[in-house]
Design a protein around this motif. Structure first.
Motif: not given
Ligand code: ATP
Ligand code: MG
Length: 291
Positions: A222, A224-225, A270, A274, A278-281
């Protein structure tokens, strides 16, 4: 080409439900070998191992007798055969369970109600032991195939049969009322081979490769940002292998986080990520993983 004495021998199912997944596993761990449907065995070009193709019913026997050093077979058949082999490693495919099933309209809900009745199965040893342990006296009838039609034929009141999705039971108006055994494809080994230093070294190399593929199949990678402010807390809920990898991004407010997450907790984690911003996962599968 002939079988070599320095090679270990592995027996796999020649043609059946386990064959394709077994071939895929062997190829994924980097083994090169020819496989034609007609042949009895293959020799690996890049690993000291020969592969024998046999009926799955014979695999436990061949391993126990030392005809081969290793076998890949459903655990259900290993238990049924009662052969003295070592159960080495579950392979996470070929999942199914041996269940007690009865006609949906029979009114039978508990195995005690089968007392004095006939039960048809292809697994007489396992079935006899199961009912004996539960102190239910049944008459076990051994049938080699199409066990699920025996209640309709009046041959038996119930059956013990392998179920994976349950569609075959539904098709025959049967319902499962109890579990006898959970099974999946496993590696079994001959005890003398495992005690032999030359052979066990080769076996261990193969098992390490299997482990790498199986572990990988249980994890997702995974990326993410994450808002920099939430990073510390997010790190505590990431059940990664060690601590997650954290990389700066062009924006100081955001960090990039990379980690492996086990399938058992994947969706929970996950969803929480969210909520924490967290973004762009991005999620990808892992081909091989050695921990
Ligand atoms: P062979 O010709 O090698 O004797 P088979 O017909 O006895 O093959 P398959 O039907 O190919 O055996 O099943 C092989 C194994 O697949 C089973 O022993 C079991 O471990 C596993 N399996 C997974 N799902 C099922 C299922 N729904 N029904 C039967 N076996 C299943
Ligand atoms: Mg068979």
């Amino acid at each position: 080409t002939k079988l070599s004495d320095n090679h270990i021998k592995l027996a796999i199912q020649k043609d059946g439900r386990l064959t394709e997944d077994t071939h895929n596993l062997l190829r994924t761990v980097g083994l090169h070998f020819e496989s034609y449907k007609q042949r009895l065995f293959s020799i690996c070009r890049n690993f000291p191992m020969d592969i024998l193709y046999v009926r799955d019913d014979d695999i436990a026997e061949y391993v126990a007798e030392g005809v081969v050093d290793l076998g890949i077979v459903g655990r259900n058949l290993v238990v049924e055969s009662e052969k003295p082999v070592e159960e080495i490693m579950p392979l996470n495919y070929g999942h199914c369970s041996l269940k007690v099933a009865v006609p949906a309209d029979s009114g039978i809900e508990r195995i005690e109600q089968l007392s004095g009745c006939k039960v048809a199965t292809s697994y007489p040893v396992t079935t006899t032991r199961f009912f004996a342990e539960r102190n239910v006296d049944v008459n076990v009838i051994t049938i080699s195939g199409s066990v699920e039609i025996t209640p309709a034929l009046g041959v038996a009141s119930g059956i013990v049969d392998l179920v994976s999705t349950g569609s075959s039971l539904r098709l025959n108006d049967l319902v499962a009322i109890d579990d006898v055994l959970d099974s999946q494809s496993i590696v079994i080994g001959n005890r003398d081979s495992l005690a032999n230093s030359h052979k066990s070294a080769i076996i261990e190399r193969l098992l390490t490769r299997f482990r790498g593929v199986i572990t990988a199949s249980e994890y997702k990678y995974v990326m993410m940002n994450v808002p920099t402010s939430a990073l510390e807390y997010i790190s505590t809920i990431m059940p990664g292998l060690k601590s997650p990898t954290v990389l700066p991004t062009a924006d100081v407010e955001w960090m990039a986080v990379h980690t492996a997450i086990h399938e058992d907790m994947f969706w929970d984690v996950i969803e929480e990520l969210k909520t924490l911003g967290a973004q762009g996962i991005l999620v990808s599968s892992i081909e091989k993983m050695f921990v």
